[in-house]
Design a protein around this motif. Sequence first.
Motif, PDB file in Angstrom:
ATOM      1  N   GLY A 122       0.692  -1.087   0.091  1.00  0.00           N
ATOM      2  CA  GLY A 122      -0.099   0.260   0.018  1.00  0.00           C
ATOM      3  C   GLY A 122       0.837   1.221   0.011  1.00  0.00           C
ATOM      4  N   GLY A 123       2.159   1.387   0.042  1.00  0.00           N
ATOM      5  CA  GLY A 123       3.032   2.223   0.085  1.00  0.00           C
ATOM      6  C   GLY A 123       3.657   2.746  -1.178  1.00  0.00           C
ATOM      7  N   GLU A 124       4.067   3.805  -1.387  1.00  0.00           N
ATOM      8  CA  GLU A 124       4.536   3.917  -2.782  1.00  0.00           C
ATOM      9  C   GLU A 124       6.228   4.392  -2.427  1.00  0.00           C
ATOM     10  OE1 GLU A 124       3.874   7.645  -5.494  1.00  0.00           O
ATOM     11  OE2 GLU A 124       2.402   6.122  -6.210  1.00  0.00           O
ATOM     12  N   TYR A 125       7.083   3.817  -3.120  1.00  0.00           N
ATOM     13  CA  TYR A 125       8.371   4.053  -3.217  1.00  0.00           C
ATOM     14  C   TYR A 125       9.147   4.253  -4.129  1.00  0.00           C
ATOM     15  CZ  TYR A 125       7.086   1.695   1.612  1.00  0.00           C
ATOM     16  OH  TYR A 125       6.540   1.155   2.582  1.00  0.00           O
ATOM     17  N   THR A 126       9.985   5.363  -4.203  1.00  0.00           N
ATOM     18  CA  THR A 126      10.660   5.750  -5.448  1.00  0.00           C
ATOM     19  C   THR A 126      12.158   4.994  -5.319  1.00  0.00           C
ATOM     20  OG1 THR A 126       9.563   7.791  -5.507  1.00  0.00           O
ATOM     21  CG2 THR A 126      11.851   7.683  -6.794  1.00  0.00           C
ATOM     22  N   ILE A 127      12.429   4.170  -6.354  1.00  0.00           N
ATOM     23  CA  ILE A 127      13.806   3.669  -6.355  1.00  0.00           C
ATOM     24  C   ILE A 127      14.684   4.243  -7.034  1.00  0.00           C
ATOM     25  CG2 ILE A 127      15.158   1.487  -6.927  1.00  0.00           C
ATOM     26  CD1 ILE A 127      12.532   0.112  -6.131  1.00  0.00           C
ATOM     27  N   ARG A 128      15.693   5.201  -6.562  1.00  0.00           N
ATOM     28  CA  ARG A 128      16.427   6.081  -7.556  1.00  0.00           C
ATOM     29  C   ARG A 128      17.373   5.418  -8.456  1.00  0.00           C
ATOM     30  NH1 ARG A 128      18.620  11.578  -5.614  1.00  0.00           N
ATOM     31  NH2 ARG A 128      17.111  12.428  -7.125  1.00  0.00           N
ATOM     32  N   PHE A 129      17.940   4.364  -7.939  1.00  0.00           N
ATOM     33  CA  PHE A 129      19.076   3.566  -8.797  1.00  0.00           C
ATOM     34  C   PHE A 129      18.525   2.254  -9.123  1.00  0.00           C
ATOM     35  CE2 PHE A 129      21.530   6.324  -5.536  1.00  0.00           C
ATOM     36  CZ  PHE A 129      22.059   7.134  -6.433  1.00  0.00           C
ATOM     37  N   ILE A 130      18.490   2.246 -10.482  1.00  0.00           N
ATOM     38  CA  ILE A 130      17.984   1.083 -11.009  1.00  0.00           C
ATOM     39  C   ILE A 130      19.027   0.374 -11.463  1.00  0.00           C
ATOM     40  CG2 ILE A 130      16.619   0.353 -13.191  1.00  0.00           C
ATOM     41  CD1 ILE A 130      15.389   3.355 -13.072  1.00  0.00           C
TER      42      ILE A 130
END
Length: 112
Positions: free
Chosen positions: A48-56
Motif C-alpha cells: 500500500g505504500g509508494e516508494y521511489t527507487i532512484r538507482f535502477i
Amino acid sequence: MKMVSCIIRPEKLEAVTDALNGAHVVGMTLSDVRGFGRQKGQVEHYRGGEYTIRFIAKVKVDVVVQDEDVAKVMGVIAEAARTGNVGDGKIFVVDVPNALRIRTGEKGTAAL
C-alpha cells in the motif's frame, strides 16, 4: 584500440552477448551496476505504500576492440539492447593506449 562500454537492461544481457559473439568479438567484462539518467528512477508499490527507487539495476559490458571495429560493435550492441523505451542504456567509447596480456607478455593489439 578502444574500449566500448555499454550500460544496458539486465534482461537484454543474453541478447547483447549473443550478438557480440555472432560479431566475433572475443572477450568481455560484465559488471552489475546501479544508476539513473533521464529516467530518474522508478516508482514501486509495496503493501500500500509508494516508494521511489532512484538507482535502477543495470548491467555494464566492456569490450576492447581495434579502432576499425568500433562502429560495428556499437551497432551490434545498440540493435540487440534496444526496446524503444526510456532506460535502454548508453554506449561509451574510450581510448585504450596500451594493453598487456599477462600470460605471454604480448602488448598492444596483439594482447587482444
